[in-house]
Scaffold this active site. Structure first.
Site, mmCIF file in Angstrom:
data_model
loop_
_atom_site.group_PDB
_atom_site.id
_atom_site.type_symbol
_atom_site.label_atom_id
_atom_site.label_comp_id
_atom_site.label_asym_id
_atom_site.label_seq_id
_atom_site.Cartn_x
_atom_site.Cartn_y
_atom_site.Cartn_z
ATOM 1 N N PRO A 87 0.711 -1.209 -0.020
ATOM 2 C CA PRO A 87 0.083 0.158 -0.036
ATOM 3 C C PRO A 87 0.711 1.056 0.015
ATOM 4 O O PRO A 87 0.299 2.315 -0.287
ATOM 5 C CB PRO A 87 -0.812 -0.066 1.434
ATOM 6 C CG PRO A 87 -0.588 -1.443 1.868
ATOM 7 C CD PRO A 87 0.581 -2.038 1.203
ATOM 8 N N GLU A 114 2.515 -7.702 8.003
ATOM 9 C CA GLU A 114 2.805 -6.324 8.004
ATOM 10 C C GLU A 114 3.718 -5.982 6.841
ATOM 11 O O GLU A 114 4.001 -4.919 6.599
ATOM 12 C CB GLU A 114 3.340 -5.854 9.309
ATOM 13 C CG GLU A 114 2.471 -6.032 10.506
ATOM 14 C CD GLU A 114 1.067 -5.723 10.225
ATOM 15 O OE1 GLU A 114 0.908 -4.306 10.088
ATOM 16 O OE2 GLU A 114 0.111 -6.336 10.668
ATOM 17 N N ARG A 159 -2.020 -8.611 -20.979
ATOM 18 C CA ARG A 159 -2.901 -8.373 -22.021
ATOM 19 C C ARG A 159 -2.568 -7.507 -23.000
ATOM 20 O O ARG A 159 -3.218 -7.149 -24.192
ATOM 21 C CB ARG A 159 -4.347 -7.952 -21.397
ATOM 22 C CG ARG A 159 -4.428 -6.438 -20.789
ATOM 23 C CD ARG A 159 -5.595 -6.540 -20.158
ATOM 24 N NE ARG A 159 -6.953 -6.090 -20.834
ATOM 25 C CZ ARG A 159 -6.949 -5.119 -21.903
ATOM 26 N NH1 ARG A 159 -6.174 -3.990 -21.851
ATOM 27 N NH2 ARG A 159 -8.247 -5.106 -22.603
ATOM 28 N N ASP A 174 -9.150 1.011 -25.758
ATOM 29 C CA ASP A 174 -9.349 0.861 -24.405
ATOM 30 C C ASP A 174 -9.292 2.042 -23.596
ATOM 31 O O ASP A 174 -8.596 3.050 -23.933
ATOM 32 C CB ASP A 174 -8.243 0.173 -23.646
ATOM 33 C CG ASP A 174 -8.454 -1.518 -23.753
ATOM 34 O OD1 ASP A 174 -9.678 -2.081 -24.060
ATOM 35 O OD2 ASP A 174 -7.345 -2.231 -23.336
HETATM 36 C C1 JF5 Z 1 0.403 -5.883 1.544
HETATM 37 C C2 JF5 Z 1 2.048 -5.108 3.644
HETATM 38 C C3 JF5 Z 1 1.842 -5.797 1.471
HETATM 39 O O1 JF5 Z 1 -2.486 -4.351 0.543
HETATM 40 C C4 JF5 Z 1 -1.634 -4.579 -0.393
HETATM 41 C C5 JF5 Z 1 -1.831 -3.458 -1.420
HETATM 42 C C6 JF5 Z 1 -2.655 -2.331 -1.624
HETATM 43 N N1 JF5 Z 1 -2.586 -1.927 -2.698
HETATM 44 N N2 JF5 Z 1 -1.570 -2.446 -3.370
HETATM 45 C C7 JF5 Z 1 -1.313 -3.319 -2.660
HETATM 46 O O2 JF5 Z 1 -0.623 -5.402 -0.688
HETATM 47 C C8 JF5 Z 1 -0.308 -6.379 0.469
HETATM 48 C C9 JF5 Z 1 -0.253 -5.385 2.821
HETATM 49 C C10 JF5 Z 1 0.536 -4.904 3.739
HETATM 50 C C11 JF5 Z 1 2.445 -5.695 2.230
#
Ligand code: JF5
Length: 229
Positions: A87, A114, A159, A174
């Site tokens: 994230p 985490e 794609r 697209d």
């Molecule tokens: C993830 C720590 C990775 O939650 C996500 C994510 C959200 N938007 N893009 C990817 O990835 C998983 C969570 C917590 C690292």
């Protein structure tokens, strides 16, 4: 294109055998290899996580199996781009997909808990075998792990490889496609029947006037930012 995916849930990637991505592999346009991170542990319990330094809730993925898993892939390639869904990464947009589609080899590191010990990204930034480390976010929300984000990225990128879509035209107009559609989404589309549950197809689409239809469709396009609810 070659794609390697490292995850503690290799079964998550079964859907990549289906539909267009499955076909693309049969056609040797894409090669996808799935790796179980636990195969790169050395203890009886196949431990991949540990408590965070400094304290706090949750667990952190240990750098040791990650380093061994990534190195084992790098030993079989010239160079690769390492993608880590998180994230806190850079926003994944169509432009990102357009850039990644020309890469020879992508490696996806799917974190859980985490996230992955930050030294893994730091280490591979300085590796000769890694062209680039890309920490990528699909959006401002939290998933349980990088698996679903990786599948979305792989679908958006593959794609665009010539021969993956049946109709080479379809990627050109697209939403977000380079040129006219950059930063725009397509408007509503319709097919038969002309009246369905009292709802009529816009008359102009039945007119046969291709110039008017093109102008109308343009008027129906929107700017790129998804509407928030
Ligand atoms: C993830 C720590 C990775 O939650 C996500 C994510 C959200 N938007 N893009 C990817 O990835 C998983 C969570 C917590 C690292």
């Amino acid at each position: 294109m070659r794609i390697d995916i490292i995850s503690i849930f290799p079964d998550f990637f079964e859907p990549l055998k289906l539909s267009l991505i499955g076909k693309a592999q049969e056609k040797n346009l894409v090669e996808i290899n799935i790796h179980d991170l636990r195969d790169f542990t050395h203890d009886k319990h196949k431990t991949v996580d540990d408590a965070p330094y400094g304290g706090g809730p949750g667990m952190v993925m240990s750098p040791t199996p990650w380093g061994d898993a990534i190195d084992s892939i790098l030993n079989t390639t010239e160079q690769a781009t390492l993608i880590i869904p998180t994230p806190s990464g850079e926003a994944f947009i169509q432009k990102t997909a357009n850039q990644l589609t020309t890469e020879e080899h992508l490696i996806f590191a799917c974190g859980r808990y985490e996230g992955i010990d930050a030294r893994v990204a730091q280490h591979y930034i300085n590796s000769e075998k890694i062209k680039e480390v890309k920490e990528i976010s699909l959006g401002n929300y939290v998933l349980n792990g990088g698996e679903v984000a990786s599948i979305a990225i792989i679908e958006a990128v593959t794609r665009l490889i010539p021969g993956v879509l049946g109709n080479e035209e379809s990627a050109i107009d697209d939403s977000f496609a380079p040129g006219e559609m950059e930063d725009r989404t397509e408007g509503p589309i319709f097919t038969r029947p002309p009246v369905w549950r009292d709802l009529e197809v816009p008359e102009i689409l039945l007119s046969g006037d291709h110039k008017k239809i093109a102008d109308w469709r343009k008027s129906q396009q929107s700017s790129a930012t998804p509407k928030s609810s």
